[in-house]
Design a protein around this motif. Structure first.
Motif, PDB file in Angstrom:
ATOM      1  N   GLU A  90      25.103 -32.217  30.222  1.00 44.51           N
ATOM      2  CA  GLU A  90      24.606 -31.818  31.545  1.00 44.51           C
ATOM      3  C   GLU A  90      25.756 -31.230  32.351  1.00 44.51           C
ATOM      4  N   GLY A  91      25.427 -30.281  33.231  1.00 48.61           N
ATOM      5  CA  GLY A  91      26.435 -29.660  34.075  1.00 48.61           C
ATOM      6  C   GLY A  91      27.103 -28.471  33.395  1.00 48.61           C
ATOM      7  N   ASP A  92      28.239 -28.067  33.942  1.00 46.28           N
ATOM      8  CA  ASP A  92      28.954 -26.913  33.403  1.00 46.28           C
ATOM      9  C   ASP A  92      30.434 -27.021  33.762  1.00 46.28           C
ATOM     10  N   ILE A  93      31.251 -26.277  33.046  1.00 51.87           N
ATOM     11  CA  ILE A  93      32.681 -26.190  33.318  1.00 51.87           C
ATOM     12  C   ILE A  93      33.051 -24.710  33.370  1.00 51.87           C
ATOM     13  N   LEU A  94      33.702 -24.315  34.452  1.00 48.06           N
ATOM     14  CA  LEU A  94      34.097 -22.917  34.650  1.00 48.06           C
ATOM     15  C   LEU A  94      35.605 -22.782  34.542  1.00 48.06           C
ATOM     16  N   ILE A  95      36.048 -21.850  33.743  1.00 45.69           N
ATOM     17  CA  ILE A  95      37.460 -21.492  33.644  1.00 45.69           C
ATOM     18  C   ILE A  95      37.623 -20.146  34.338  1.00 45.69           C
ATOM     19  N   ASP A  96      38.227 -20.152  35.523  1.00 49.84           N
ATOM     20  CA  ASP A  96      38.321 -18.926  36.327  1.00 49.84           C
ATOM     21  C   ASP A  96      36.952 -18.264  36.456  1.00 49.84           C
ATOM     22  N   ASN A  97      35.966 -19.094  36.807  1.00 54.66           N
ATOM     23  CA  ASN A  97      34.580 -18.668  37.070  1.00 54.66           C
ATOM     24  C   ASN A  97      33.820 -18.205  35.827  1.00 54.66           C
ATOM     25  N   LYS A  98      34.349 -18.485  34.651  1.00 53.88           N
ATOM     26  CA  LYS A  98      33.633 -18.158  33.404  1.00 53.88           C
ATOM     27  C   LYS A  98      33.162 -19.450  32.757  1.00 53.88           C
ATOM     28  N   SER A  99      31.882 -19.524  32.470  1.00 50.25           N
ATOM     29  CA  SER A  99      31.274 -20.745  31.952  1.00 50.25           C
ATOM     30  C   SER A  99      31.666 -20.985  30.498  1.00 50.25           C
ATOM     31  N   ILE A 100      32.158 -22.183  30.214  1.00 54.27           N
ATOM     32  CA  ILE A 100      32.494 -22.527  28.836  1.00 54.27           C
ATOM     33  C   ILE A 100      31.237 -22.645  27.983  1.00 54.27           C
ATOM     34  N   LYS A 101      30.080 -22.833  28.626  1.00 50.26           N
ATOM     35  CA  LYS A 101      28.805 -22.911  27.905  1.00 50.26           C
ATOM     36  C   LYS A 101      28.221 -21.521  27.645  1.00 50.26           C
ATOM     37  N   LYS A 102      28.238 -20.681  28.669  1.00 49.82           N
ATOM     38  CA  LYS A 102      27.549 -19.390  28.586  1.00 49.82           C
ATOM     39  C   LYS A 102      28.477 -18.239  28.180  1.00 49.82           C
ATOM     40  N   GLN A 103      29.755 -18.369  28.466  1.00 47.66           N
ATOM     41  CA  GLN A 103      30.737 -17.321  28.139  1.00 47.66           C
ATOM     42  C   GLN A 103      31.935 -17.947  27.424  1.00 47.66           C
ATOM     43  N   PRO A 104      31.715 -18.602  26.298  1.00 49.57           N
ATOM     44  CA  PRO A 104      32.790 -19.389  25.677  1.00 49.57           C
ATOM     45  C   PRO A 104      34.023 -18.581  25.279  1.00 49.57           C
ATOM     46  N   VAL A 105      33.829 -17.373  24.743  1.00 48.75           N
ATOM     47  CA  VAL A 105      34.985 -16.581  24.307  1.00 48.75           C
ATOM     48  C   VAL A 105      35.819 -16.158  25.507  1.00 48.75           C
ATOM     49  N   GLN A 106      35.159 -15.642  26.550  1.00 54.03           N
ATOM     50  CA  GLN A 106      35.884 -15.209  27.748  1.00 54.03           C
ATOM     51  C   GLN A 106      36.580 -16.385  28.422  1.00 54.03           C
ATOM     52  N   ALA A 107      35.897 -17.536  28.470  1.00 59.01           N
ATOM     53  CA  ALA A 107      36.482 -18.719  29.099  1.00 59.01           C
ATOM     54  C   ALA A 107      37.708 -19.186  28.329  1.00 59.01           C
ATOM     55  N   LYS A 108      37.614 -19.189  26.999  1.00 65.36           N
ATOM     56  CA  LYS A 108      38.726 -19.697  26.181  1.00 65.36           C
ATOM     57  C   LYS A 108      39.943 -18.787  26.233  1.00 65.36           C
ATOM     58  N   LYS A 109      39.736 -17.514  26.526  1.00 69.81           N
ATOM     59  CA  LYS A 109      40.884 -16.613  26.681  1.00 69.81           C
ATOM     60  C   LYS A 109      41.703 -16.958  27.925  1.00 69.81           C
ATOM     61  N   GLY A 110      41.107 -17.735  28.820  1.00 71.04           N
ATOM     62  CA  GLY A 110      41.768 -18.047  30.084  1.00 71.04           C
ATOM     63  C   GLY A 110      42.614 -19.301  30.067  1.00 71.04           C
ATOM     64  N   PHE A 111      42.720 -19.984  28.911  1.00 71.21           N
ATOM     65  CA  PHE A 111      43.558 -21.172  28.878  1.00 71.21           C
ATOM     66  C   PHE A 111      44.319 -21.292  27.574  1.00 71.21           C
ATOM     67  N   GLY A 112      45.379 -22.084  27.633  1.00 72.34           N
ATOM     68  CA  GLY A 112      46.107 -22.515  26.445  1.00 72.34           C
ATOM     69  C   GLY A 112      46.016 -24.020  26.361  1.00 72.34           C
TER      70      GLY A 112
END
Length: 239
Positions: free
Chosen positions: A56-78
């Motif tokens: 339930e819920g969501d996690i955003l990495i620089d406003n990119k959803s790890i659920k809905k935009q996993p590739v874009q979100a993962k590019k934003g962290f190490g």
């Protein structure tokens, strides 16, 4: 910036490991994430990084959803995990080039960064050796170098100081400070509460799957009484 929004996770029906947690980790801060064993720290980190699905819920990495935009979100962290024992059959340089390929780091940039970072952590001379021949501390260093190689906006570090020699530990802590001075974000999980007390701008405490405090150390002392972070931590996690 990392936004954890109404996130819950259960491994069994009616048994939440993480229950409705909400945290914002801001750019420009080192955020310490602490809790007893089994409190939900590792589960939370695995959801932030996309290793575990979110119920339930969501996690955003620089406003990119790890659920809905996993590739874009993962590019934003190490991510530095708590266990550095993987890719053991690769040499150090093969691993770093693999990471550079994933994050599309140019050849010129990777050559410069690999030399600079690995010399700082004193593993440059071992890059042609297989990672399986490395000590635990050296394995931790090569993983950290992989994170630094693509210069992500957000660092997610799970017990990153474990196994590091004092010099490398000091260097990494200074790098964390520099990273946030440049307007970037560090999410830092540790069991070493003295380090969290000295290093972190804000601290989040999780216990039994629920967030029981988020704020500065000074705010914590005002709310729970004076004492070291260790003393306050024991007090509020035993309630």
């Amino acid at each position: 910036m990392i936004d954890i929004i109404n996130v819950s996770k259960a491994y069994r029906k009616n048994s939440n490991v993480v229950e409705n947690i909400n945290i914002r980790i801001n750019d420009g801060e080192i955020f310490g994430f602490i809790g007893p064993n089994g409190a939900g720290k590792t589960t939370t980190i695995k959801m932030i990084t996309g290793i575990l699905d979110i119920d339930e819920g969501d996690i955003l990495i620089d406003n990119k959803s790890i659920k809905k935009q996993p590739v874009q979100a993962k590019k934003g962290f190490g991510f530095v995990p708590d266990d550095p024992n993987f890719f053991l059959k690769l040499t150090g340089i093969e691993y770093l080039n693999f990471i550079a390929d994933i994050y599309e780091v140019s050849e010129k940039t990777r050559i410069e960064r690999i030399e600079k970072i690995t010399k700082e952590f004193e593993i440059y001379a071992s890059l042609e050796d297989k990672i399986e021949s490395y000590s635990h501390g050296m394995r931790q260093k090569i993983i950290i170098c992989g994170v630094l190689l693509h210069n992500p906006q957000n660092w997610i570090l799970d017990e990153p100081l474990t196994g590091l020699d004092p010099k490398s530990s000091f260097k990494l802590k200074n790098m964390m400070k520099e990273h946030t001075k440049n307007g970037k974000c560090v999410f830092f999980s540790t069991h070493v509460l003295e380090v969290a007390e000295r290093l972190c701008d804000r601290i989040g405490i999780i216990n039994k799957g629920k967030i029981i405090f988020v704020g500065t150390y000074e705010e914590m002392k005002k709310r729970f009484g004076a004492g070291t972070l260790e003393e306050i931590f024991i007090q509020i996690t035993e309630i």
